[in-house]
Design an enzyme around this catalytic site. Sequence first.
Site, PDB file in Angstrom:
ATOM      1  N   ASP A 124      38.027  34.564  35.247  1.00  0.00           N
ATOM      2  CA  ASP A 124      38.233  33.752  36.531  1.00  0.00           C
ATOM      3  C   ASP A 124      37.952  34.072  38.175  1.00  0.00           C
ATOM      4  OD1 ASP A 124      38.779  30.972  36.216  1.00  0.00           O
ATOM      5  OD2 ASP A 124      40.433  31.668  38.287  1.00  0.00           O
TER       6      ASP A 124
ATOM      7  N   TYR B 170      40.001  33.041  46.229  1.00  0.00           N
ATOM      8  CA  TYR B 170      39.867  33.733  46.717  1.00  0.00           C
ATOM      9  C   TYR B 170      39.814  35.276  47.041  1.00  0.00           C
ATOM     10  CZ  TYR B 170      41.594  31.116  42.196  1.00  0.00           C
ATOM     11  OH  TYR B 170      42.235  30.752  41.397  1.00  0.00           O
TER      12      TYR B 170
ATOM     13  N   LYS C  70      34.698  28.215  41.307  1.00  0.00           N
ATOM     14  CA  LYS C  70      35.646  27.167  41.464  1.00  0.00           C
ATOM     15  C   LYS C  70      35.367  26.947  42.858  1.00  0.00           C
ATOM     16  CE  LYS C  70      39.890  28.941  38.885  1.00  0.00           C
ATOM     17  NZ  LYS C  70      40.207  29.381  39.094  1.00  0.00           N
TER      18      LYS C  70
ATOM     19  N   HIS D 108      38.080  22.869  42.251  1.00  0.00           N
ATOM     20  CA  HIS D 108      39.301  23.964  42.202  1.00  0.00           C
ATOM     21  C   HIS D 108      40.868  22.481  42.081  1.00  0.00           C
ATOM     22  CE1 HIS D 108      40.853  28.262  43.718  1.00  0.00           C
ATOM     23  NE2 HIS D 108      41.842  27.222  43.074  1.00  0.00           N
TER      24      HIS D 108
END
Length: 305
Positions: free
Chosen positions: A35, A40, A70, A103
Amino acid sequence: MPLIGMGTAVYPFAPSHTMRSAILWAIELGYRHFDSAALYQSEQPLGEAIAEALSSGLIKSRDELFITSKLWCSDAHHEHVLPALRKTLRNLQLEYLDLYLIHWPVSTKPGKYEFPPPKEDLLPFDMKSVWEEMEECQRHGLTKFTGVSNFSCEKLDTLLSIARIPPAVNQVEVNPLWQQKKLRQFCAAKGIQVCAYSPLGAKGTSWGTARVMECDILKEIAEAKGKTLAQICLRWVYEQGDCLLVKSFDEKRIKENLDILDWALTEEERLKISQIPQCKGCLGMGFVSVDGPYKSLMELWDGEI
């Protein structure tokens, strides 16, 4: 979708060689679900790890992996969804995702990838137009499935009323201290798979809490069972039928986190866990502003908090 996945959110967000090495170790151990997210900054190291796993023979085909990413809030605009996914695919060195998620049910001014976003950047979220483009991503073959993250029952109900392709997944916080019973029941009734983030509480992050790993009831169960507290949490989520995402770059813990399949919690242990007082960790306060679309946490979560 493999029910046990490896998360890649490291706070503060940054790519790292450690992340790449940990992902390779996880693939070697048998993890197949990973994921990531534009926010990130983990897409590039994940892509590098996948490329190395293929070239070294750890896996024979990219199809052996289930890769999620996302759409960040700054790209949650009709005209930005498809370009954002194409950028994600370039970062990952992939032709398609297995799952692409919105997200948060939030839009912000384009161009920034910040959490929390500046309050002045918060904008109304046009769910219908954004989801239409998510559906286009799926039709173009750029992702096999689409879904959402951090959506309440009410927001899911709204989405289901306008979607031509319903969301396959809702990725939300789930752990023994935030069990999400109502949401999990709603998703099960609508055929939406729940995927649990922060199953251990995400201690040490800006959105997490230490309460899960410090819970006396979980400590007692772990000690009596000869398991780690983390394994008790993960097994509990697994037994709910939820997909779970757990992040560690420590080789020993990566292996321990996978070792939850050949044993089970007892009925008594499940009862004790069901009686733990509930307290949400990830509140999303950064998306609340008196001048923004969500003026309170109650509005953001539609009272489900």
